[in-house]
Design an enzyme around this catalytic site. Structure first.
Site, PDB file in Angstrom:
ATOM      1  N   CYS A 169      -1.439  72.422 -47.070  1.00 57.94           N
ATOM      2  CA  CYS A 169      -2.266  71.407 -47.739  1.00 57.94           C
ATOM      3  C   CYS A 169      -3.732  71.772 -47.500  1.00 57.94           C
ATOM      4  O   CYS A 169      -4.032  72.918 -47.159  1.00 57.94           O
ATOM      5  CB  CYS A 169      -1.911  70.001 -47.263  1.00 57.94           C
ATOM      6  N   ASN A 183      -4.441  70.398 -43.217  1.00 59.31           N
ATOM      7  CA  ASN A 183      -3.342  70.632 -42.243  1.00 59.31           C
ATOM      8  C   ASN A 183      -3.296  69.545 -41.165  1.00 59.31           C
ATOM      9  O   ASN A 183      -2.975  69.810 -40.007  1.00 59.31           O
ATOM     10  CB  ASN A 183      -3.458  72.030 -41.614  1.00 59.31           C
ATOM     11  N   CYS A 229      -2.561  65.931 -42.503  1.00 64.05           N
ATOM     12  CA  CYS A 229      -1.805  64.792 -43.080  1.00 64.05           C
ATOM     13  C   CYS A 229      -0.491  65.238 -43.714  1.00 64.05           C
ATOM     14  O   CYS A 229       0.590  64.955 -43.197  1.00 64.05           O
ATOM     15  CB  CYS A 229      -2.644  64.065 -44.133  1.00 64.05           C
ATOM     16  N   ARG A 230      -0.563  65.930 -44.860  1.00 61.48           N
ATOM     17  CA  ARG A 230       0.638  66.205 -45.647  1.00 61.48           C
ATOM     18  C   ARG A 230       1.495  67.332 -45.069  1.00 61.48           C
ATOM     19  O   ARG A 230       2.713  67.169 -44.882  1.00 61.48           O
ATOM     20  CB  ARG A 230       0.245  66.565 -47.098  1.00 61.48           C
ATOM     21  N   SER A 231       0.880  68.501 -44.821  1.00 62.82           N
ATOM     22  CA  SER A 231       1.729  69.646 -44.423  1.00 62.82           C
ATOM     23  C   SER A 231       2.355  69.487 -43.033  1.00 62.82           C
ATOM     24  O   SER A 231       3.519  69.896 -42.863  1.00 62.82           O
ATOM     25  CB  SER A 231       0.977  70.984 -44.574  1.00 62.82           C
ATOM     26  N   ASP A 290      -3.677  63.826 -52.074  1.00 59.69           N
ATOM     27  CA  ASP A 290      -4.349  63.809 -50.784  1.00 59.69           C
ATOM     28  C   ASP A 290      -4.405  62.355 -50.276  1.00 59.69           C
ATOM     29  O   ASP A 290      -4.994  61.497 -50.926  1.00 59.69           O
ATOM     30  CB  ASP A 290      -5.764  64.358 -51.024  1.00 59.69           C
TER      31      ASP A 290
HETATM   32  P1  4NP Z   1      -4.292  66.950 -45.813  1.00 53.83           P
HETATM   33  O1  4NP Z   1      -5.316  65.721 -45.921  1.00 53.83           O
HETATM   34  O2  4NP Z   1      -4.808  68.034 -46.720  1.00 53.83           O
HETATM   35  O3  4NP Z   1      -3.018  66.355 -46.287  1.00 53.83           O
HETATM   36  O4  4NP Z   1      -4.286  67.349 -44.342  1.00 53.83           O
HETATM   37  C1  4NP Z   1      -6.691  65.858 -45.786  1.00 53.83           C
HETATM   38  C2  4NP Z   1      -7.258  65.810 -44.532  1.00 53.83           C
HETATM   39  C3  4NP Z   1      -8.615  65.892 -44.394  1.00 53.83           C
HETATM   40  C4  4NP Z   1      -9.420  66.040 -45.519  1.00 53.83           C
HETATM   41  C5  4NP Z   1      -8.847  66.096 -46.771  1.00 53.83           C
HETATM   42  C6  4NP Z   1      -7.467  66.004 -46.908  1.00 53.83           C
HETATM   43  N1  4NP Z   1     -10.826  66.113 -45.381  1.00 53.83           N
HETATM   44  O5  4NP Z   1     -11.510  66.131 -46.427  1.00 53.83           O
HETATM   45  O6  4NP Z   1     -11.349  66.147 -44.277  1.00 53.83           O
END
Ligand code: 4NP
Length: 160
Positions: free
Chosen positions: A11, A14, A16-18, A128
């Site tokens: 993602c 790294n 939240c989702r992955s 996201d």
């Molecule tokens: P992820 O979520 O890609 O699922 O880990 C996010 C975590 C942080 C951010 C964006 C998406 N950020 O912009 O900091």
């Protein structure tokens, strides 16, 4: 015995989702007694959260379903695309970034979207969730769980 099948979830951050997908697939694999047959990891296309543990909201929804998340955020590397059999991106932007990283040089990994494996997907992207509340993370969990079950069915059919 044959080499384990290796799967990398990717993602943006790294956190939240992955990591949630990594924890869910690992849990499903262990439930089926297939732990030795899989290597599962996750990474992000961005570097803002490198070294951080998974987001507390992903940890919380996973825990509510009996799954413990671990690991620290890291950035996806070109070598990952040669090491892993399957690289599963959460959204089309992640997939584009992976294709750019592969740079036309023919990665060994098969690059996919998680939604490719979700029998109920109505959109190519797993959105996201960073600015969502906990209910958004529960929805994320259900999507990820459904897709990982179907992914595992394809990689290790029940009769295997
Ligand atoms: P992820 O979520 O890609 O699922 O880990 C996010 C975590 C942080 C951010 C964006 C998406 N950020 O912009 O900091």
């Amino acid at each position: 015995m044959s080499e384990p099948t290796s799967v990398l979830f990717v993602c943006l951050g790294n956190i939240c989702r992955s990591p949630l997908a990594e924890g869910v697939l690992r849990h499903l694999v262990q439930e089926r007694g297939l732990g030795d047959r899989f290597e599962i990891d996750s990474a992000g296309t961005g570097d803002w959260h490198m070294g951080q543990p998974p987001d507390e909201r992903s940890v919380q929804v996973a825990s509510a379903h009996g799954i413990t998340l671990g690991g620290r955020a890291r950035r996806v590397r070109r070598e990952d695309l040669d090491h892993f059999d399957l690289v599963v991106a959460m959204d089309r932007e992640n997939l584009r970034d992976l294709q750019r990283l592969a740079d036309g040089s023919g990665p060994r990994a098969r690059l996919h979207l998680l939604s490719d494996f979700d029998p109920e997907a109505d959109h190519p992207d797993v959105p996201d969730p960073y600015y969502e509340d906990l209910s958004g993370f529960e929805t994320l969990y259900r999507t990820v769980h459904r897709a990982c079950e179907s992914l595992l069915e394809q990689l290790a059919p029940p009769s295997d």
